[in-house]
Design a protein around this motif. Structure first.
Motif, PDB file in Angstrom:
ATOM      1  N   LEU A  46      52.094 103.991 143.449  1.00 49.96           N
ATOM      2  CA  LEU A  46      50.975 104.740 144.003  1.00 49.96           C
ATOM      3  C   LEU A  46      50.980 106.151 143.425  1.00 49.96           C
ATOM      4  N   THR A  47      49.799 106.722 143.261  1.00 55.52           N
ATOM      5  CA  THR A  47      49.689 108.107 142.801  1.00 55.52           C
ATOM      6  C   THR A  47      48.654 108.817 143.663  1.00 55.52           C
ATOM      7  N   PRO A  48      48.750 110.154 143.815  1.00 58.33           N
ATOM      8  CA  PRO A  48      47.805 110.886 144.644  1.00 58.33           C
ATOM      9  C   PRO A  48      46.412 111.015 144.038  1.00 58.33           C
ATOM     10  N   GLY A  49      46.287 110.818 142.764  1.00 59.50           N
ATOM     11  CA  GLY A  49      45.000 110.892 142.084  1.00 59.50           C
ATOM     12  C   GLY A  49      45.048 110.047 140.828  1.00 59.50           C
ATOM     13  N   PHE A  50      43.936 110.005 140.110  1.00 61.06           N
ATOM     14  CA  PHE A  50      43.880 109.167 138.905  1.00 61.06           C
ATOM     15  C   PHE A  50      43.696 110.021 137.667  1.00 61.06           C
ATOM     16  N   SER A  51      44.523 109.743 136.659  1.00 64.55           N
ATOM     17  CA  SER A  51      44.306 110.273 135.315  1.00 64.55           C
ATOM     18  C   SER A  51      44.630 109.149 134.352  1.00 64.55           C
ATOM     19  N   PRO A  52      43.772 108.901 133.359  1.00 57.72           N
ATOM     20  CA  PRO A  52      44.011 107.772 132.454  1.00 57.72           C
ATOM     21  C   PRO A  52      45.342 107.855 131.720  1.00 57.72           C
ATOM     22  N   ALA A  53      45.737 109.049 131.320  1.00 57.85           N
ATOM     23  CA  ALA A  53      47.010 109.201 130.601  1.00 57.85           C
ATOM     24  C   ALA A  53      48.178 108.834 131.511  1.00 57.85           C
ATOM     25  N   LYS A  54      48.150 109.328 132.745  1.00 61.63           N
ATOM     26  CA  LYS A  54      49.230 109.032 133.683  1.00 61.63           C
ATOM     27  C   LYS A  54      49.244 107.558 134.049  1.00 61.63           C
ATOM     28  N   ALA A  55      48.057 106.988 134.217  1.00 64.61           N
ATOM     29  CA  ALA A  55      47.969 105.569 134.570  1.00 64.61           C
ATOM     30  C   ALA A  55      48.588 104.700 133.484  1.00 64.61           C
ATOM     31  N   CYS A  56      48.248 104.966 132.232  1.00 63.35           N
ATOM     32  CA  CYS A  56      48.799 104.185 131.125  1.00 63.35           C
ATOM     33  C   CYS A  56      50.321 104.338 131.042  1.00 63.35           C
ATOM     34  N   ALA A  57      50.793 105.557 131.257  1.00 60.56           N
ATOM     35  CA  ALA A  57      52.248 105.804 131.189  1.00 60.56           C
ATOM     36  C   ALA A  57      52.979 105.068 132.301  1.00 60.56           C
ATOM     37  N   LYS A  79      40.448 103.478 126.493  1.00 59.66           N
ATOM     38  CA  LYS A  79      40.224 104.507 125.488  1.00 59.66           C
ATOM     39  C   LYS A  79      41.482 105.359 125.278  1.00 59.66           C
ATOM     40  N   GLN A  80      42.228 105.572 126.362  1.00 63.22           N
ATOM     41  CA  GLN A  80      43.430 106.407 126.296  1.00 63.22           C
ATOM     42  C   GLN A  80      44.550 105.740 125.507  1.00 63.22           C
ATOM     43  N   ASP A  81      44.904 104.499 125.901  1.00 63.58           N
ATOM     44  CA  ASP A  81      46.043 103.841 125.246  1.00 63.58           C
ATOM     45  C   ASP A  81      46.073 102.362 125.636  1.00 63.58           C
ATOM     46  N   ALA A  82      45.302 101.571 124.946  1.00 61.07           N
ATOM     47  CA  ALA A  82      45.228 100.145 125.266  1.00 61.07           C
ATOM     48  C   ALA A  82      46.569  99.444 125.079  1.00 61.07           C
ATOM     49  N   ALA A  83      47.367  99.911 124.119  1.00 59.09           N
ATOM     50  CA  ALA A  83      48.659  99.275 123.853  1.00 59.09           C
ATOM     51  C   ALA A  83      49.603  99.389 125.043  1.00 59.09           C
ATOM     52  N   ALA A  84      49.446 100.448 125.842  1.00 59.60           N
ATOM     53  CA  ALA A  84      50.315 100.645 127.000  1.00 59.60           C
ATOM     54  C   ALA A  84      50.007  99.674 128.132  1.00 59.60           C
ATOM     55  N   LEU A  85      48.901  98.942 128.017  1.00 54.73           N
ATOM     56  CA  LEU A  85      48.467  98.039 129.079  1.00 54.73           C
ATOM     57  C   LEU A  85      48.839  96.588 128.818  1.00 54.73           C
ATOM     58  N   LYS A  86      49.644  96.346 127.805  1.00 56.18           N
ATOM     59  CA  LYS A  86      49.946  94.975 127.383  1.00 56.18           C
ATOM     60  C   LYS A  86      50.718  94.173 128.430  1.00 56.18           C
ATOM     61  N   SER A  87      51.387  94.857 129.371  1.00 55.62           N
ATOM     62  CA  SER A  87      52.135  94.120 130.396  1.00 55.62           C
ATOM     63  C   SER A  87      51.231  93.519 131.463  1.00 55.62           C
ATOM     64  N   LEU A  88      49.980  93.938 131.521  1.00 55.78           N
ATOM     65  CA  LEU A  88      49.080  93.496 132.593  1.00 55.78           C
ATOM     66  C   LEU A  88      48.690  92.029 132.438  1.00 55.78           C
ATOM     67  N   SER A  89      48.820  91.304 133.533  1.00 55.50           N
ATOM     68  CA  SER A  89      48.343  89.916 133.572  1.00 55.50           C
ATOM     69  C   SER A  89      47.167  89.770 134.524  1.00 55.50           C
ATOM     70  N   CYS A  90      46.873  90.835 135.292  1.00 53.06           N
ATOM     71  CA  CYS A  90      45.755  90.800 136.234  1.00 53.06           C
ATOM     72  C   CYS A  90      45.197  92.208 136.402  1.00 53.06           C
ATOM     73  N   ILE A  91      43.964  92.397 135.960  1.00 46.10           N
ATOM     74  CA  ILE A  91      43.230  93.638 136.217  1.00 46.10           C
ATOM     75  C   ILE A  91      42.170  93.295 137.252  1.00 46.10           C
ATOM     76  N   ALA A  92      42.343  93.800 138.473  1.00 47.03           N
ATOM     77  CA  ALA A  92      41.415  93.511 139.568  1.00 47.03           C
ATOM     78  C   ALA A  92      40.400  94.641 139.652  1.00 47.03           C
ATOM     79  N   SER A  93      39.180  94.370 139.192  1.00 49.06           N
ATOM     80  CA  SER A  93      38.125  95.379 139.161  1.00 49.06           C
ATOM     81  C   SER A  93      37.116  95.102 140.265  1.00 49.06           C
TER      82      SER A  93
END
Length: 305
Positions: A46-57, A79-93
């Motif tokens: 969990l994070t207190p807010g959202f930033s794409p760089a922090k989320a990817c990290a 756009k920030q870092d698609a390669a950092a998201l390779k572990s994801l098996s479920c993106i719930a939008s």
């Protein structure tokens, strides 16, 4: 939580090891997945807010395999870092409409990991589109979960058939909104196709009548968003002396794009009906969004006045 079985099975939460709840906790599906992961003994970030760089990290650091997002968050993360998201098996939008372009981008960069969730705060989760559903119909909000009671109804409350556009209405046993057994009106317009897929056409308060024909801005947004020079788009209705109302499209072009209103209209003309063609296209630096991740059309109306 009548949507628990659907979350466990369709999103395959039992296979999940670590979840990142990027959405605010007032988003119903975010808090639902959070509580389920806690109950299952999974790691939750969990994070207190959202930033794409922090989320990817964070996703990369914790090997997160499930994340809850609204579409704008997802677009920024890719756009920030698609390669950092390779572990994801479920993106719930959820919470806002997925564009076909974003669906294609996710599938191209991360594979079949995107899920589209539809529900309301009054009635909970009702529809889920799996990656296979989105591959079959990129604009669908999915099929009913087993516990959902859902109908598309006209303004008189009559149930509509396949392909007929009306308001999506929901009934359940626990909401205070329908304690008397009545149907909950979601305010969303949509229809069901012959395969059981549901599609959104927009909000009841966004539909316009142009020359006696019902026009749904969302359908034009979804089409314009597929143009390679369009980064984002929002469409609203404006008064028109001849037709009563016409459409105005606000377009955020991709960086350094050499786009013109005439070229976009020429591209759009063979792809939509005549009454769907915007009267004008206005270029903007950025499309504003609300805190809930929806296009801020109220602000755009004020901008265009």
């Amino acid at each position: 939580m009548s949507d628990v079985p659907a979350l466990l099975t369709r999103l395959r939460l039992l296979r999940c090891q670590a979840a990142y709840i990027a959405t605010p906790l007032y988003h119903g599906y975010g808090i639902a997945i959070l509580l389920l992961c806690i109950a299952l003994g999974k790691k939750v970030v969990l994070t207190p807010g959202f930033s794409p760089a922090k989320a990817c990290a964070l996703i990369q650091e914790h090997a997160v395999d499930i994340v809850t997002v609204v579409p704008t968050m997802l677009a920024k993360m890719l756009k920030q870092d698609a390669a950092a998201l390779k572990s994801l098996s479920c993106i719930a939008s959820g919470g806002a409409t997925l564009s076909p372009k974003l669906v294609a981008e996710v599938f191209g960069k991360l594979g079949p990991v995107l899920y589209n969730l539809y529900g309301t705060s009054e009635a909970g989760l009702n529809l889920i589109a799996t990656p296979q559903d989105l591959q079959a119909a990129s604009q669908t909000i999915g099929k009913k979960i087993s516990s959902a009671r859902l109908q598309v109804r006209d303004h008189r409350g009559n149930k509509l058939g396949v392909g007929e556009i009306g308001q999506i209405c929901i009934k359940n046993r626990w909401s205070m909104r329908n304690w008397d057994g009545s149907w909950i009106e979601t305010g969303d317009l949509g229809y069901r196709d012959e395969r059981g897929y549901y599609f959104l056409c927009g909000r009841t308060d966004e539909m316009i009548v142009s020359g006696g024909v019902n026009v749904y801005p969302l359908e034009v947004e979804q089409m314009l968003s597929q143009h390679p020079l369009v980064e984002d788009v929002a469409v609203i209705g404006v008064p028109d002396e001849m037709y009563g109302q016409r459409l105005r499209a606000f377009v955020q072009p991709v960086p350094h794009a050499d786009a013109s209103a005439e070229a976009l209209l020429d591209w759009l003309r063979p792809r939509v009906a005549r009454h769907q063609l915007p009267r004008e296209i206005v270029f903007v630096d950025r499309i504003s969004y609300t805190h809930a991740g929806k296009r801020d059309k109220k602000r755009l109306r004020q901008t265009g006045e």
